[in-house]
Motif scaffolding. Structure first.
Motif, short mmCIF file in Angstrom:
data_model
loop_
_atom_site.label_atom_id
_atom_site.label_comp_id
_atom_site.label_asym_id
_atom_site.label_seq_id
_atom_site.Cartn_x
_atom_site.Cartn_y
_atom_site.Cartn_z
N ILE A 122 12.68 3.18 63.97
CA ILE A 122 12.62 4.56 63.48
C ILE A 122 13.27 4.73 62.10
CG2 ILE A 122 12.57 5.47 65.83
CD1 ILE A 122 15.41 6.62 65.25
N VAL A 123 13.91 3.70 61.58
CA VAL A 123 14.50 3.81 60.25
C VAL A 123 13.37 4.03 59.25
CG1 VAL A 123 15.84 2.64 58.46
CG2 VAL A 123 16.47 2.36 60.87
N GLN A 124 13.53 5.05 58.42
CA GLN A 124 12.50 5.42 57.45
C GLN A 124 13.11 5.54 56.06
OE1 GLN A 124 10.87 9.14 58.79
NE2 GLN A 124 9.85 8.22 60.54
N LEU A 125 12.24 5.51 55.06
CA LEU A 125 12.67 5.77 53.69
C LEU A 125 12.48 7.25 53.38
CD1 LEU A 125 11.25 2.76 51.65
CD2 LEU A 125 13.60 3.15 52.38
N LYS A 126 13.50 7.84 52.79
CA LYS A 126 13.43 9.23 52.33
C LYS A 126 13.92 9.22 50.89
CE LYS A 126 14.98 13.90 53.33
NZ LYS A 126 15.79 14.73 54.25
N ASN A 127 13.04 9.52 49.96
CA ASN A 127 13.37 9.45 48.54
C ASN A 127 13.89 8.06 48.17
OD1 ASN A 127 12.69 12.19 48.20
ND2 ASN A 127 14.73 12.81 48.82
N GLY A 128 13.30 7.03 48.79
CA GLY A 128 13.66 5.66 48.50
C GLY A 128 14.92 5.16 49.19
N VAL A 129 15.52 5.99 50.04
CA VAL A 129 16.77 5.63 50.72
C VAL A 129 16.51 5.52 52.22
CG1 VAL A 129 19.13 6.36 51.24
CG2 VAL A 129 18.16 6.79 48.97
N PRO A 130 16.89 4.39 52.84
CA PRO A 130 16.73 4.28 54.29
C PRO A 130 17.61 5.32 55.00
CG PRO A 130 17.26 2.15 53.32
CD PRO A 130 17.46 3.18 52.26
N HIS A 131 17.09 5.89 56.05
CA HIS A 131 17.88 6.81 56.87
C HIS A 131 17.32 6.84 58.28
CE1 HIS A 131 14.59 9.65 56.38
NE2 HIS A 131 15.20 10.47 57.20
N ILE A 132 18.10 7.39 59.17
CA ILE A 132 17.66 7.55 60.56
C ILE A 132 17.26 9.02 60.73
CG2 ILE A 132 18.35 7.44 62.98
CD1 ILE A 132 20.33 5.21 62.15
N PRO A 133 15.96 9.27 60.87
CA PRO A 133 15.48 10.65 60.97
C PRO A 133 15.81 11.25 62.34
CG PRO A 133 13.68 9.14 61.31
CD PRO A 133 14.88 8.30 60.97
N PRO A 134 15.64 12.54 62.49
CA PRO A 134 15.94 13.18 63.79
C PRO A 134 14.83 12.93 64.83
CG PRO A 134 15.21 14.82 62.21
CD PRO A 134 15.30 13.51 61.47
N LEU A 135 14.53 11.66 65.03
CA LEU A 135 13.54 11.26 66.04
C LEU A 135 14.27 10.64 67.22
CD1 LEU A 135 10.95 9.43 63.75
CD2 LEU A 135 10.80 11.76 64.63
N ARG A 136 13.65 10.68 68.37
CA ARG A 136 14.23 10.07 69.56
C ARG A 136 13.20 9.11 70.16
NH1 ARG A 136 18.07 12.30 67.59
NH2 ARG A 136 19.65 13.54 68.62
N THR A 137 13.70 7.98 70.67
CA THR A 137 12.86 7.04 71.41
C THR A 137 13.38 7.00 72.84
OG1 THR A 137 14.27 5.19 70.71
CG2 THR A 137 12.30 5.63 69.39
N ALA A 138 12.59 6.49 73.74
CA ALA A 138 12.98 6.46 75.15
C ALA A 138 14.13 5.49 75.37
CB ALA A 138 11.79 6.06 76.01
N ASP A 139 15.05 5.89 76.22
CA ASP A 139 16.16 5.03 76.60
C ASP A 139 15.69 4.09 77.70
OD1 ASP A 139 18.67 3.93 76.69
OD2 ASP A 139 19.67 5.69 77.51
N ARG A 140 16.49 3.06 77.93
CA ARG A 140 16.10 2.04 78.91
C ARG A 140 16.01 2.58 80.33
NH1 ARG A 140 18.35 -2.36 77.58
NH2 ARG A 140 19.37 -1.69 75.71
N ASP A 141 16.72 3.67 80.64
CA ASP A 141 16.66 4.22 82.00
C ASP A 141 15.51 5.22 82.18
OD1 ASP A 141 17.54 6.52 80.72
OD2 ASP A 141 19.47 6.60 81.75
#
Length: 196
Positions: A122-141
């Protein structure tokens, strides 16, 4: 240590330096819905245990939001070997590219774990800078959600490894550290992660 109280995970990423320019992940510990005081007790227990055995390299802690208090207390408990890291765009711009380079070179290793790997996706580039956006992925449980916790923990581990370790200790994690008793001789503190 990527810190969270509820919702997201707290994540401790343990590294061991296996050569001058290479680190292997020895443990990724995920903590879910754990009270503040118990997270502090865990970090201090690990740090004191490692330090008493001469294997303490350093710890970098997420100092934004709820993690700030624990990060400040760790800096006081482990002066010179704990860092309170404000994960700002400037910090991400410096440390995510370093992490990416080491992953591409095969000098930083991520466990073969689908949940941890999904954190990097989910790490994305924003204005050329890597960041972690406000996205969620499923947890292992299947009940909870992840928010790039592994990627943040790995970047904090890399920071601790390159900035906090000093002779003759190895560097460790974004949560805590460990050194094997396999007779590895640890080198000087690195300011550069370039290969020689």
């Amino acid at each position: 240590m990527d810190f969270a109280r509820s919702g997201d995970l707290s994540l401790l990423w343990f590294l061991e330096e296996t050569s001058r320019n290479e680190a292997e992940t020895r443990l990724v510990a995920e903590i879910k819905n754990c009270p503040f005081e118990q997270q502090k007790q865990l970090v201090f227990l690990i740090g004191r245990w490692c330090r008493a055995r001469g294997v303490w390299g350093g710890i970098a802690l997420d100092a934004r939001g709820n993690g700030q208090n624990l990060a400040e207390e760790a800096v006081l408990e482990f002066p010179g070997s704990a860092a309170a890291v404000m994960e700002t765009p400037a910090w991400y711009a410096e440390w995510f590219p370093r992490l990416r380079t080491m992953l591409d070179e095969g000098t930083f290793f991520v466990p073969d774990d689908e949940a941890v790997k999904s954190d990097f996706s989910i790490v994305q580039l924003k204005n050329g800078v890597p960041h972690i956006p406000p996205l969620r992925t499923a947890d292992r449980d299947g009940k909870g959600k992840r928010h790039g916790d592994g990627a943040a923990g790995a970047a904090l581990a890399l920071y601790a490894w390159s900035e906090l370790a000093a002779d003759p200790l190895p560097v460790a994690c974004g949560g805590a550290c460990a050194r094997s008793s396999g007779g590895i001789r640890w080198q000087r503190k690195r300011k550069s992660l370039s290969r020689t």
